[in-house]
Motif scaffolding. Sequence first.
Motif, PDB file in Angstrom:
ATOM      1  N   THR A  17       0.973   3.291   6.910  1.00 47.33           N
ATOM      2  CA  THR A  17       1.812   2.136   6.607  1.00 47.33           C
ATOM      3  C   THR A  17       3.112   2.180   7.404  1.00 47.33           C
TER       4      THR A  17
ATOM      5  N   PRO B 230       3.253   7.718  -6.250  1.00 45.70           N
ATOM      6  CA  PRO B 230       2.767   7.564  -7.627  1.00 45.70           C
ATOM      7  C   PRO B 230       3.869   7.633  -8.680  1.00 45.70           C
TER       8      PRO B 230
ATOM      9  N   THR C  52      -2.766  10.818  -0.164  1.00 46.12           N
ATOM     10  CA  THR C  52      -1.592   9.977  -0.361  1.00 46.12           C
ATOM     11  C   THR C  52      -0.714   9.901   0.882  1.00 46.12           C
TER      12      THR C  52
ATOM     13  N   LEU D 277      -0.384  -1.724  -8.244  1.00 49.84           N
ATOM     14  CA  LEU D 277      -1.724  -1.444  -8.749  1.00 49.84           C
ATOM     15  C   LEU D 277      -2.155  -2.511  -9.749  1.00 49.84           C
TER      16      LEU D 277
ATOM     17  N   LEU E  53       0.835  -1.199   0.000  1.00 55.11           N
ATOM     18  CA  LEU E  53       0.000   0.000   0.000  1.00 55.11           C
ATOM     19  C   LEU E  53       0.867   1.245   0.000  1.00 55.11           C
ATOM     20  N   ARG E  54       1.927   1.194   0.771  1.00 55.01           N
ATOM     21  CA  ARG E  54       2.806   2.350   0.821  1.00 55.01           C
ATOM     22  C   ARG E  54       3.327   2.679  -0.573  1.00 55.01           C
TER      23      ARG E  54
ATOM     24  N   THR F 127       1.875   2.377  -3.314  1.00 55.61           N
ATOM     25  CA  THR F 127       0.888   3.098  -4.126  1.00 55.61           C
ATOM     26  C   THR F 127       0.773   4.556  -3.711  1.00 55.61           C
ATOM     27  N   THR F 128       1.411   4.915  -2.611  1.00 52.11           N
ATOM     28  CA  THR F 128       1.396   6.319  -2.219  1.00 52.11           C
ATOM     29  C   THR F 128       2.626   7.055  -2.745  1.00 52.11           C
TER      30      THR F 128
ATOM     31  N   ASP G 120      -5.384  -4.744  -9.548  1.00 52.47           N
ATOM     32  CA  ASP G 120      -6.321  -4.862 -10.666  1.00 52.47           C
ATOM     33  C   ASP G 120      -6.616  -6.315 -10.978  1.00 52.47           C
TER      34      ASP G 120
ATOM     35  N   ASN H 228      -2.899   8.138  -8.485  1.00 48.85           N
ATOM     36  CA  ASN H 228      -1.996   7.452  -9.394  1.00 48.85           C
ATOM     37  C   ASN H 228      -2.362   7.661 -10.858  1.00 48.85           C
TER      38      ASN H 228
END
Lengths: 224, 224
Positions: B136, A138, B129, A147, A132-133, A135-136, A151, B196
């Motif tokens: 996390t 970008p 974000t 991601l 998760l981190r 995805t922060t 998906d 993102n």
Amino acid sequence: MGAQEPFVSPGAAGRTPLRPDDGRLQRGRRSRARIREAARALFRERGFDATTLRAIAQRAGMGASSLYRHIRTKEELLVDELQELQEQAWHQFRRRRVSRGGPETASERLRRFLDAEHQLLARDPDLTTIALRATTHPEARVAGQVLALQDRTVGLLAEIMLQGRSRGELRRGVDVLAAARTIAHTTNGARIAWANGQLDGEACRRAIDTAVDVLFQGIGAPPG
Amino acid sequence: MGAQEPFVSPGAAGRTPLRPDDGRLQRGRRSRARIREAARALFRERGFDATTLRAIAQRAGMGASSLYRHIRTKEELLVDELQELQEQAWHQFRRRRVSRGGPETASERLRRFLDAEHQLLARDPDLTTIALRATTHPEARVAGQVLALQDRTVGLLAEIMLQGRSRGELRRGVDVLAAARTIAHTTNGARIAWANGQLDGEACRRAIDTAVDVLFQGIGAPPG
DNA sequence: CCATCTAGGGGAACAGCCTCGCAAATCGGG
DNA sequence: CCCGATTTGCGAGGCTGTTCCCCTAGATGG
């Protein structure tokens, strides 16, 4: 999908290798294996954040900077592991198809998959946390990788629900993709709470379960 | 709740101050204000990650290390801002109570709140974000702060739904807390996708909307 | 067997956030 | 107006992930 460099030698992290890895570059492959192994062990021993790249490099028998011939980012090391676990969850889910009795309902299949996933991910909070981190960040490359993984999970969930819909188990015209995303996001959220000590492993599993329940029944009063 | 050091001077990041900040320590207060202002401006100009602590310190007219007399973490600076925005969203939501016509349904109130929140948070991806990133880092202090904020949001959502339930707008015996958490997690997930670049602002809003819809109607086929 | 090419290793160094110990400013009370 | 206590500021420095550039071993092609 799947356009993620199948086997084109991860070496030289930046440039495109001129020759494909045709099996002759054994040294590099061994190094990569050692790195992965070292990282995995250290992550398990000390946790992701407490594991320094220099420590990984040392255990793998090389200098820290050399790691970057094989990886792009520290996080990538853990994401690779997560990816494996996810594939494992999918595989495990598909294999145990019709275990007993009649065909499963969509809701049962959903639960079975989520349980399998939970069991694998509950081994180590880092697996969720670091993903998760990622995805922060970008702009980072790993973000995309994570991601894509999510998906794919959403896709599987949607597939399960689609089957259910065509069998009339689901309300007509339901937006299965939205529902799948909701489930995926909720599992993420529950696991974050778990990683932060707000929930224990079992409570996390139950929270996910409840969420699926609520989603199936809906919270609105029946029209009648 | 609310046991989060109301005004006990954030100074001296480690120790508990012996005297409460009774209004006599003006220098520190001014410094804190300058820091916050500088941070806010720089975050807006360059983004969180591109803003260095040294830059903040410089604009606030002090050395980088001095910042730590007033803050615990860089992230804290942004979380403070997020906290203000959240309060703003709550306030704004409560004020515009019955704007027109008859009483709102629970679903309408929910949407209205989520829209208000979205409008404020959609200003800057960093707000979501970085907050999420903080969660996390379970060992960090900001993580707790962010989770408390989320809990408060969940509380509000639950409250809205509880009202609706007592008016018969919701299915009996629905687990409102679980539903509230689902909504909160889904909004987080949608905003991550937005940050993102997978969704634009409007698509993000719509995704949240759709999720609420799906949750209200439920995905399971009606029992009849 | 030699010239060449490159994947892979290494040391130094950078910028980031943050900690530490010390000196100066500021405070309340006498 | 001065004293002891506390807050505030500062420079040096640590540890981190990551980049840069150079060097070597070993495969490749002749």
